[in-house]
Design a protein around this motif. Structure first.
Motif, PDB file in Angstrom:
ATOM      1  N   ARG A 136      11.464  15.096 -12.775  1.00 23.28           N
ATOM      2  CA  ARG A 136      11.980  15.729 -13.987  1.00 23.28           C
ATOM      3  C   ARG A 136      10.987  16.721 -14.570  1.00 23.28           C
ATOM      4  NH1 ARG A 136      13.716  10.448 -15.183  1.00 23.28           N
ATOM      5  NH2 ARG A 136      11.986  10.173 -16.641  1.00 23.28           N
ATOM      6  N   LYS A 137       9.708  16.481 -14.326  1.00 19.50           N
ATOM      7  CA  LYS A 137       8.672  17.374 -14.851  1.00 19.50           C
ATOM      8  C   LYS A 137       8.380  18.550 -13.925  1.00 19.50           C
ATOM      9  CE  LYS A 137       6.440  13.721 -17.541  1.00 19.50           C
ATOM     10  NZ  LYS A 137       5.206  12.921 -17.741  1.00 19.50           N
ATOM     11  N   GLY A 138       9.129  18.652 -12.821  1.00 19.52           N
ATOM     12  CA  GLY A 138       8.993  19.816 -11.958  1.00 19.52           C
ATOM     13  C   GLY A 138       8.276  19.589 -10.649  1.00 19.52           C
ATOM     14  N   TRP A 139       7.720  18.383 -10.442  1.00 16.86           N
ATOM     15  CA  TRP A 139       7.032  18.119  -9.179  1.00 16.86           C
ATOM     16  C   TRP A 139       8.050  17.982  -8.053  1.00 16.86           C
ATOM     17  CZ3 TRP A 139       7.384  13.719  -6.025  1.00 16.86           C
ATOM     18  CH2 TRP A 139       6.440  13.643  -4.994  1.00 16.86           C
ATOM     19  N   ARG A 140       7.716  18.475  -6.856  1.00 13.16           N
ATOM     20  CA  ARG A 140       8.598  18.365  -5.704  1.00 13.16           C
ATOM     21  C   ARG A 140       7.841  17.794  -4.513  1.00 13.16           C
ATOM     22  NH1 ARG A 140      11.479  18.392  -9.137  1.00 13.16           N
ATOM     23  NH2 ARG A 140      13.251  19.747  -9.624  1.00 13.16           N
ATOM     24  N   TRP A 141       8.467  16.849  -3.857  1.00 14.68           N
ATOM     25  CA  TRP A 141       7.827  16.159  -2.741  1.00 14.68           C
ATOM     26  C   TRP A 141       7.771  17.049  -1.508  1.00 14.68           C
ATOM     27  CZ3 TRP A 141       9.801  14.891   2.085  1.00 14.68           C
ATOM     28  CH2 TRP A 141       9.014  14.032   2.850  1.00 14.68           C
ATOM     29  N   LYS A 142       6.627  16.950  -0.796  1.00 11.48           N
ATOM     30  CA  LYS A 142       6.475  17.586   0.504  1.00 11.48           C
ATOM     31  C   LYS A 142       5.911  16.553   1.462  1.00 11.48           C
ATOM     32  CE  LYS A 142       5.596  22.177  -1.467  1.00 11.48           C
ATOM     33  NZ  LYS A 142       4.613  23.280  -1.589  1.00 11.48           N
ATOM     34  N   ASP A 143       6.069  16.809   2.761  1.00 13.57           N
ATOM     35  CA  ASP A 143       5.703  15.811   3.769  1.00 13.57           C
ATOM     36  C   ASP A 143       4.274  15.307   3.619  1.00 13.57           C
ATOM     37  OD1 ASP A 143       8.200  15.956   4.809  1.00 13.57           O
ATOM     38  OD2 ASP A 143       7.678  17.308   6.457  1.00 13.57           O
ATOM     39  N   ASP A 144       3.350  16.191   3.255  1.00 15.34           N
ATOM     40  CA  ASP A 144       1.945  15.798   3.204  1.00 15.34           C
ATOM     41  C   ASP A 144       1.472  15.490   1.789  1.00 15.34           C
ATOM     42  OD1 ASP A 144       2.193  18.341   2.290  1.00 15.34           O
ATOM     43  OD2 ASP A 144       0.469  19.161   3.384  1.00 15.34           O
ATOM     44  N   ASP A 145       2.400  15.414   0.821  1.00 13.74           N
ATOM     45  CA  ASP A 145       2.003  15.217  -0.569  1.00 13.74           C
ATOM     46  C   ASP A 145       1.680  13.767  -0.903  1.00 13.74           C
ATOM     47  OD1 ASP A 145       3.948  17.733  -2.358  1.00 13.74           O
ATOM     48  OD2 ASP A 145       1.928  17.749  -1.521  1.00 13.74           O
ATOM     49  N   ILE A 146       2.572  12.848  -0.544  1.00 13.80           N
ATOM     50  CA  ILE A 146       2.465  11.501  -1.068  1.00 13.80           C
ATOM     51  C   ILE A 146       3.204  10.521  -0.163  1.00 13.80           C
ATOM     52  CG2 ILE A 146       4.550  11.553  -2.502  1.00 13.80           C
ATOM     53  CD1 ILE A 146       2.877  10.283  -4.745  1.00 13.80           C
ATOM     54  N   THR A 147       2.765   9.291  -0.180  1.00 12.82           N
ATOM     55  CA  THR A 147       3.400   8.231   0.599  1.00 12.82           C
ATOM     56  C   THR A 147       3.824   7.106  -0.333  1.00 12.82           C
ATOM     57  OG1 THR A 147       1.341   6.997   0.990  1.00 12.82           O
ATOM     58  CG2 THR A 147       1.873   8.788   2.539  1.00 12.82           C
ATOM     59  N   GLY A 148       4.581   6.154   0.227  1.00 10.19           N
ATOM     60  CA  GLY A 148       4.979   5.005  -0.565  1.00 10.19           C
ATOM     61  C   GLY A 148       3.787   4.218  -1.065  1.00 10.19           C
ATOM     62  N   GLU A 149       2.765   4.094  -0.234  1.00 12.64           N
ATOM     63  CA  GLU A 149       1.548   3.369  -0.647  1.00 12.64           C
ATOM     64  C   GLU A 149       0.842   4.106  -1.783  1.00 12.64           C
ATOM     65  OE1 GLU A 149      -2.638   1.638   1.273  1.00 12.64           O
ATOM     66  OE2 GLU A 149      -1.212   2.768   2.509  1.00 12.64           O
ATOM     67  N   ASP A 150       0.876   5.438  -1.732  1.00 12.55           N
ATOM     68  CA  ASP A 150       0.275   6.215  -2.816  1.00 12.55           C
ATOM     69  C   ASP A 150       0.949   5.910  -4.148  1.00 12.55           C
ATOM     70  OD1 ASP A 150      -1.527   7.509  -1.138  1.00 12.55           O
ATOM     71  OD2 ASP A 150      -0.125   9.143  -0.708  1.00 12.55           O
ATOM     72  N   MET A 151       2.285   5.798  -4.130  1.00 11.74           N
ATOM     73  CA  MET A 151       3.013   5.505  -5.365  1.00 11.74           C
ATOM     74  C   MET A 151       2.628   4.137  -5.921  1.00 11.74           C
ATOM     75  SD  MET A 151       4.744   8.009  -6.473  1.00 11.74           S
ATOM     76  CE  MET A 151       5.477   7.033  -7.786  1.00 11.74           C
ATOM     77  N   THR A 152       2.426   3.179  -5.044  1.00 12.99           N
ATOM     78  CA  THR A 152       1.984   1.848  -5.492  1.00 12.99           C
ATOM     79  C   THR A 152       0.636   1.951  -6.192  1.00 12.99           C
ATOM     80  OG1 THR A 152       3.181   0.753  -3.695  1.00 12.99           O
ATOM     81  CG2 THR A 152       1.392  -0.484  -4.733  1.00 12.99           C
ATOM     82  N   ASN A 153      -0.276   2.715  -5.614  1.00 18.29           N
ATOM     83  CA  ASN A 153      -1.600   2.878  -6.204  1.00 18.29           C
ATOM     84  C   ASN A 153      -1.544   3.664  -7.513  1.00 18.29           C
ATOM     85  OD1 ASN A 153      -2.850   1.465  -4.114  1.00 18.29           O
ATOM     86  ND2 ASN A 153      -3.125   3.303  -2.879  1.00 18.29           N
ATOM     87  N   ILE A 154      -0.673   4.669  -7.566  1.00 16.17           N
ATOM     88  CA  ILE A 154      -0.532   5.461  -8.793  1.00 16.17           C
ATOM     89  C   ILE A 154      -0.092   4.578  -9.953  1.00 16.17           C
ATOM     90  CG2 ILE A 154       0.916   7.213  -9.901  1.00 16.17           C
ATOM     91  CD1 ILE A 154       0.797   8.779  -7.256  1.00 16.17           C
ATOM     92  N   ILE A 155       0.866   3.704  -9.699  1.00 15.71           N
ATOM     93  CA  ILE A 155       1.342   2.799 -10.750  1.00 15.71           C
ATOM     94  C   ILE A 155       0.224   1.881 -11.223  1.00 15.71           C
ATOM     95  CG2 ILE A 155       2.826   0.801 -11.177  1.00 15.71           C
ATOM     96  CD1 ILE A 155       4.288   3.393 -11.463  1.00 15.71           C
ATOM     97  N   LYS A 156      -0.558   1.362 -10.290  1.00 16.44           N
ATOM     98  CA  LYS A 156      -1.657   0.465 -10.666  1.00 16.44           C
ATOM     99  C   LYS A 156      -2.713   1.196 -11.490  1.00 16.44           C
ATOM    100  CE  LYS A 156      -1.076  -2.728  -6.792  1.00 16.44           C
ATOM    101  NZ  LYS A 156      -1.653  -3.292  -5.546  1.00 16.44           N
ATOM    102  N   ILE A 157      -3.008   2.437 -11.124  1.00 18.27           N
ATOM    103  CA  ILE A 157      -3.963   3.232 -11.889  1.00 18.27           C
ATOM    104  C   ILE A 157      -3.410   3.542 -13.274  1.00 18.27           C
ATOM    105  CG2 ILE A 157      -5.084   5.496 -12.017  1.00 18.27           C
ATOM    106  CD1 ILE A 157      -5.235   5.412  -8.929  1.00 18.27           C
ATOM    107  N   HIS A 158      -2.150   3.929 -13.324  1.00 17.29           N
ATOM    108  CA  HIS A 158      -1.495   4.222 -14.608  1.00 17.29           C
ATOM    109  C   HIS A 158      -1.562   3.016 -15.542  1.00 17.29           C
ATOM    110  CE1 HIS A 158       2.175   3.887 -17.134  1.00 17.29           C
ATOM    111  NE2 HIS A 158       1.971   5.173 -17.375  1.00 17.29           N
ATOM    112  N   ASN A 159      -1.211   1.845 -15.023  1.00 16.58           N
ATOM    113  CA  ASN A 159      -1.206   0.641 -15.855  1.00 16.58           C
ATOM    114  C   ASN A 159      -2.612   0.269 -16.309  1.00 16.58           C
ATOM    115  OD1 ASN A 159       1.453   0.752 -15.114  1.00 16.58           O
ATOM    116  ND2 ASN A 159       1.479  -1.185 -14.006  1.00 16.58           N
ATOM    117  N   GLN A 160      -3.578   0.409 -15.414  1.00 15.71           N
ATOM    118  CA  GLN A 160      -4.955   0.074 -15.766  1.00 15.71           C
ATOM    119  C   GLN A 160      -5.496   1.011 -16.844  1.00 15.71           C
ATOM    120  OE1 GLN A 160      -7.782  -2.069 -16.274  1.00 15.71           O
ATOM    121  NE2 GLN A 160      -6.895  -2.680 -14.311  1.00 15.71           N
TER     122      GLN A 160
END
Length: 272
Positions: A136-160
């Motif tokens: 919604r903020k304008g980011w668009r996924w590309k093959d080399d941008d991010i993985t499912g594991e990255d999203m898990t880590n992003i959430i943990k960092i965000h919460n921390q």
């Protein structure tokens, strides 16, 4: 001018109020510890005549507990329970986006941060909600941008990051333990990534980096609204506890009380 200013309790030996309220747990005299009473006494009368105030609460918080993980539920039953019977679809912010390259969890984690005017706590977004928010903020996924594991880590960092920010706020709020014995709660918050605070700009003029993000949190101090400014700085590699951000947390210069708090903490740091 260092970031340690966000931790008044570490700036010397403040008055007893700071030590009494260093943790999030309310003192023994607080009605929270009495079986026949609940909440802070200044809210008692209002609670009898009103329902929970949701004006400042994001809509997704109202259904948040439906997505908090339960150890006795399987993944299949969790997804079944999340279906909206009115349209047999999951909530919009939990739906996979068109073309999403991998599945993401819809489980949400409860924070330690009390919600104002409620007996509940704030609940963090799921991986799927975070992904959809980035789109919604304008980011668009590309093959080399991010993985499912990255999203898990992003959430943990965000919460921390949010847990650490709340701990820093509690250190400042310890200065007011006498006037708010039941402790503060979070009313609302907002991101202002490109609206640099005066402190951040002054630091940049002195050669320091600008923060990569900024939030303003509005705290309920037993009926009094208090605004806190939080600047987020890159702290290097992520550690095993998913921390890498250096937080600069302090009350905004928008009241005499906040000015006095920051003057006291500056004096303690100078004389310690």
């Amino acid at each position: 001018m260092g970031l340690s200013a966000s931790s008044p309790a570490a700036a010397g030996q403040p008055p007893n109020a700071s030590r009494q309220h260093q943790t999030a747990a309310p003192p023994s005299e607080c009605p929270m510890h009495q079986e026949k009473m609940s909440g802070c006494p200044m809210h008692m009368k209002a609670a009898e005549h009103r329902t929970e105030n949701t004006d400042d609460v994001p809509a997704h918080q109202e259904r948040a507990y439906e997505f908090v993980a339960c150890p006795v539920k399987s993944g299949a039953s969790q997804m079944t329970d999340d279906i909206d019977p009115s349209n047999m679809m999951p909530p919009p912010n939990q739906q996979p986006s068109p073309g999403q390259p991998f599945p993401l969890s819809t489980v949400r984690e409860e924070s330690s941060i009390p919600r104002a005017h409620s007996d509940k706590k704030w609940v963090y977004p799921s991986e799927q909600m975070f992904w959809n928010a980035m789109l919604r903020k304008g980011w668009r996924w590309k093959d080399d941008d991010i993985t499912g594991e990255d999203m898990t880590n992003i959430i943990k960092i965000h919460n921390q990051n949010n847990e650490q920010a709340w701990k820093e706020i509690l250190k400042w709020e310890a200065l007011h333990a006498g006037e708010c014995p039941c402790g503060p709660s979070l009313m609302r918050f907002g991101g202002k990534a490109k609206e640099y605070s005066p402190r951040a700009r002054i630091r940049s003029w002195m050669g320091y980096e600008l923060p990569f993000d900024r939030h303003d949190w509005i705290v309920d101090r037993c009926g009094k609204e208090v605004r806190y400014v939080i600047d987020y700085y890159d702290g290097g590699a992520v550690d095993k506890n998913y921390q890498f951000t250096i937080l600069d947390v302090r009350p905004a210069f928008d009241s005499l009380s906040a000015v006095w708090d920051r003057m006291k903490v500056a004096w303690w740091r100078w004389t310690s």
